[in-house]
Design a protein around this motif. Structure first.
Motif, short mmCIF file in Angstrom:
data_model
loop_
_atom_site.label_atom_id
_atom_site.label_comp_id
_atom_site.label_asym_id
_atom_site.label_seq_id
_atom_site.Cartn_x
_atom_site.Cartn_y
_atom_site.Cartn_z
N ASP A 70 -29.23 34.23 13.50
CA ASP A 70 -27.96 33.47 13.44
C ASP A 70 -26.66 34.18 13.72
OD1 ASP A 70 -26.19 31.48 12.83
OD2 ASP A 70 -26.66 31.26 10.74
N PHE A 71 -26.46 34.77 14.91
CA PHE A 71 -25.43 35.50 15.26
C PHE A 71 -23.88 34.75 15.06
CE2 PHE A 71 -28.73 37.19 18.02
CZ PHE A 71 -29.10 38.07 17.35
N ALA A 72 -24.06 33.48 15.18
CA ALA A 72 -22.70 32.70 14.68
C ALA A 72 -22.52 32.56 13.57
CB ALA A 72 -22.94 31.32 15.73
N GLY A 73 -23.34 32.44 12.60
CA GLY A 73 -23.15 32.43 11.42
C GLY A 73 -22.97 33.64 10.68
N ALA A 74 -23.36 34.97 11.29
CA ALA A 74 -22.96 36.37 10.94
C ALA A 74 -21.42 36.55 11.36
CB ALA A 74 -23.69 37.41 11.42
N ALA A 75 -20.87 35.99 12.25
CA ALA A 75 -19.60 35.91 12.74
C ALA A 75 -18.67 35.22 11.93
CB ALA A 75 -19.36 35.59 14.33
N PRO A 85 -13.18 42.83 13.80
CA PRO A 85 -14.56 43.18 13.64
C PRO A 85 -15.02 44.09 14.76
CG PRO A 85 -14.69 40.92 14.22
CD PRO A 85 -13.22 41.43 13.84
N ALA A 86 -14.78 43.86 15.94
CA ALA A 86 -14.89 44.64 16.90
C ALA A 86 -14.44 45.95 16.92
CB ALA A 86 -14.74 44.10 18.36
N VAL A 87 -13.25 46.17 16.53
CA VAL A 87 -12.50 47.26 16.47
C VAL A 87 -12.88 47.97 15.21
CG1 VAL A 87 -10.25 48.46 15.70
CG2 VAL A 87 -10.23 46.51 17.33
N TRP A 123 -21.19 40.14 20.60
CA TRP A 123 -22.04 38.78 20.71
C TRP A 123 -21.16 37.64 20.89
CZ3 TRP A 123 -22.85 34.09 18.59
CH2 TRP A 123 -23.86 33.50 19.22
N THR A 124 -20.27 37.30 20.11
CA THR A 124 -19.50 36.26 19.61
C THR A 124 -18.65 36.22 21.12
OG1 THR A 124 -19.34 36.55 17.35
CG2 THR A 124 -17.88 34.82 18.28
N PHE A 125 -17.82 37.17 21.18
CA PHE A 125 -17.07 36.98 22.43
C PHE A 125 -17.78 36.68 23.92
CE2 PHE A 125 -14.24 38.68 25.96
CZ PHE A 125 -13.29 38.03 25.85
N ALA A 126 -19.27 37.41 23.86
CA ALA A 126 -19.85 37.15 25.00
C ALA A 126 -20.28 35.83 25.28
CB ALA A 126 -21.07 38.20 25.23
N GLN A 127 -20.59 35.21 24.16
CA GLN A 127 -21.02 33.71 24.12
C GLN A 127 -19.85 32.85 24.29
OE1 GLN A 127 -24.35 32.91 23.98
NE2 GLN A 127 -24.67 35.03 24.26
N VAL A 128 -18.81 33.03 23.38
CA VAL A 128 -17.71 31.89 23.56
C VAL A 128 -16.42 32.48 23.90
CG1 VAL A 128 -18.74 30.75 21.51
CG2 VAL A 128 -17.07 32.25 21.10
N VAL A 224 -11.80 45.24 24.23
CA VAL A 224 -12.06 44.94 22.67
C VAL A 224 -10.71 44.59 22.04
CG1 VAL A 224 -12.70 46.05 20.56
CG2 VAL A 224 -13.82 46.46 22.80
N LEU A 225 -9.69 45.45 22.08
CA LEU A 225 -8.58 45.19 21.45
C LEU A 225 -7.78 43.94 21.83
CD1 LEU A 225 -6.41 46.19 19.26
CD2 LEU A 225 -5.27 47.52 21.10
N LYS A 226 -7.42 43.88 23.13
CA LYS A 226 -6.73 42.51 23.57
C LYS A 226 -7.63 41.33 23.14
CE LYS A 226 -5.29 40.45 27.96
NZ LYS A 226 -5.04 40.68 29.39
N ARG A 227 -8.89 41.14 23.32
CA ARG A 227 -9.50 39.92 22.74
C ARG A 227 -9.43 39.66 21.38
NH1 ARG A 227 -15.54 42.42 23.68
NH2 ARG A 227 -16.15 42.50 21.35
N GLU A 228 -9.24 40.83 20.26
CA GLU A 228 -9.25 40.69 18.93
C GLU A 228 -7.61 40.18 18.67
OE1 GLU A 228 -12.76 41.98 16.90
OE2 GLU A 228 -11.45 43.43 16.58
N LEU A 229 -6.63 40.82 19.41
CA LEU A 229 -5.23 40.38 19.03
C LEU A 229 -5.26 38.85 19.68
CD1 LEU A 229 -3.40 43.28 20.92
CD2 LEU A 229 -3.27 42.62 18.46
N GLN A 230 -5.93 38.34 20.61
CA GLN A 230 -5.82 37.03 20.79
C GLN A 230 -6.41 36.19 19.77
OE1 GLN A 230 -8.24 36.99 24.53
NE2 GLN A 230 -6.57 37.12 25.79
#
Length: 493
Positions: A70-75, A85-87, A123-128, A224-230
């Motif tokens: 359940d990777f979405a639940g983990a996220a 989290p990715a950072v 995983w979360t970014f790759a999926q959604v 990584v950084l750009k997407r987490e800033l988003q």
């Protein structure tokens, strides 16, 4: 049985290949590897890993979801406490925090908590593709300069539901100074509570030390950084770049003229330290801050950018922390034969073991028990050698480490074209000098209590601006504490 499952290794670039590129060293787990590693967790009744995490991530809960697929639940579980989290999965010193407190690590290798956190974020970014644009409105730009760029589609901001009578949080403005890990964590939590939050960043790109201090091969900026800033922008945080608090505008004017009811100072510690030895003004001497900033923020390592940096064929990096490893590994990738000079032994190296291991794999030379006494120059004013002395360890100093003592008659020279000083940093005094009522410590940090409250009412601070140079996750923890204190302060105001 748990004791029969070894820690799942992480795939990495070959050292001989990665020493010549700026691509990310670690590839991370795939789904099968992540689930297998997650299955090693003991799910302790008293999870010490959570206590050891500065932002309080519910580690066993998210790992349980990873093990179940359940990777979405983990996220979602990680997102309750962490905005990056990715950072953090890439750069945090897990071995001295969450993983260092893992019960499994008493007899076996601890669970790879950081690598699992990274997997979930990736995983979360790759999926959604990160946070959906339709969910929120985000602004990034320099409003004072007249330019604002919309992020995440530029859709209308959704209004928050009223949670209590009186002035709604969305009508109460909070200013965050600095877009590094402390500022981002504070802004993220306050925005989720409904406050109108604006981050003011002095540079032209947000991210603070995450953007300018950590090399691309450890923390890819676009990937990584750009997407987490988003994701931070997506909860409603606004960011104004190219705003130097203390020059462009002051804290007083933010509070008295622009309606900000509280301010958080998360400006980090960007003032480099030097040794005070002869030759530090020669051409070819850098602070690690300048060297890494020019390579990261100004892309000096890329041929298609017109901001090159001259490292030369031989580089000496003075220091033994993570910044020293970053500077040395960057210089190596620029084509230099690189040496790290450190006055204690490898046992006392403050850098992460993983970073030291990677540096050695890549061919960096370590000169231990060695201390510079002079930088030698040629007739043109450029560095030609680093004069050093050999050391031996004596009695412990105030920190508990054995103090290095000079061995008489041990002077020698290391031929080099560039010297990079990675000796730590201290907070920039600009804000304290331009803000009446802010007290500072003898080391230049802002005086603040455990909640982040400074000596100036309504002004809070945290991270390196208070403690001096530390880690990303400790800064984030300070930002979260300050956010809770600001919320309480405004509710009682």
């Amino acid at each position: 049985m748990v004791d029969r499952i070894p820690r799942v290794p992480v795939r990495e670039q070959d050292p001989k290949v990665r020493a010549h590129n700026f691509e990310e060293v670690c590839y991370g787990y795939n789904q099968e590897e992540a689930q297998l590693e997650a299955s090693r967790c003991l799910h302790c009744k008293n999870p010490r890993c959570v206590t050891a995490c500065p932002v309080g991530i519910k580690i066993p809960d998210f790992i349980e979801r990873v093990a179940a697929g359940d990777f979405a639940g983990a996220a979602a579980k990680i997102a309750e406490d962490s905005s990056l989290p990715a950072v953090c999965g890439r750069v945090c010193p897990q071995e001295s925090q969450c993983e260092g407190s893992c019960v499994l690590g008493v007899k076996f290798e601890p669970v790879a908590i950081g690598k699992l956190e990274r997997f979930v974020a990736d995983w979360t970014f790759a999926q959604v593709g990160g946070v959906k644009p339709s969910e929120t409105h985000a602004t990034l730009g320099n409003v004072r300069g007249g330019t604002v760029s919309e992020a995440n589609g530029g859709v209308e901001q959704q209004s928050c539901e009223t949670v209590e009578e009186g002035l709604h949080p969305s009508h109460r403005k909070v200013a965050i100074i600095g877009s590094g890990p402390a500022g981002l964590a504070c802004a993220y939590d306050l925005a989720k509570l409904g406050y109108d939050v604006t981050i003011f960043e002095a540079l032209h790109k947000p991210g603070g030390v995450l953007e300018y201090g950590i090399p691309e091969f450890r923390l890819p900026k676009d990937k990584v950084l750009k997407r987490e800033l988003q994701d931070v922008l997506a909860v409603g945080v606004k960011i104004e770049t190219d705003v130097i608090i203390g020059r462009t505008v002051t804290i007083d004017s933010l509070m008295d003229k622009e309606g900000f009811e509280a301010v958080f100072v998360g400006t980090g510690a960007g003032l480099p330290k030097f040794m005070g030895i002869p030759g530090e003004n020669l051409n070819g001497v850098f602070s690690a801050n300048e060297f890494l900033t020019r390579n990261n923020l100004m892309k000096a390592f890329r041929d298609d950018y017109r901001t090159p940096i001259h490292a030369g064929k031989k580089v000496c990096v003075v220091g033994g922390g993570n910044v020293a490893m970053d500077a040395a590994r960057t210089a190596l990738r620029l084509g230099a034969d690189t040496t790290i000079v450190y006055r204690r032994t490898e046992v006392e190296l403050p850098a992460r073991k993983e970073e030291v291991h990677h540096a050695k794999e890549e061919g960096i030379d370590f000169q231990m028990l060695t201390n510079p006494v002079e930088i030698m120059g040629d007739e043109r004013g450029w560095v030609r050698a680093l004069k050093c002395v050999r050391m031996e360890l004596g009695e412990p100093d105030e920190s508990g480490r054995r103090s290095p003592v000079v061995i008489p008659g041990s002077e020698f020279e290391i031929p080099t074209e560039t010297v990079i000083m990675a000796l730590g940093t201290s907070p920039n005094p600009l804000i304290s000098r331009t803000t009446p009522g802010l007290e500072v410590t003898r080391r230049g940090g802002l005086v603040a209590d455990e909640s982040g409250a400074t000596t100036r009412p309504g002004v809070f601070a945290g991270g390196d601006a208070v403690t001096g140079a530390a880690t990303v996750i400790l800064a984030m923890g300070a930002g979260r504490k300050a956010a809770a204190a600001i919320d309480e302060y405004l509710k009682n105001k």
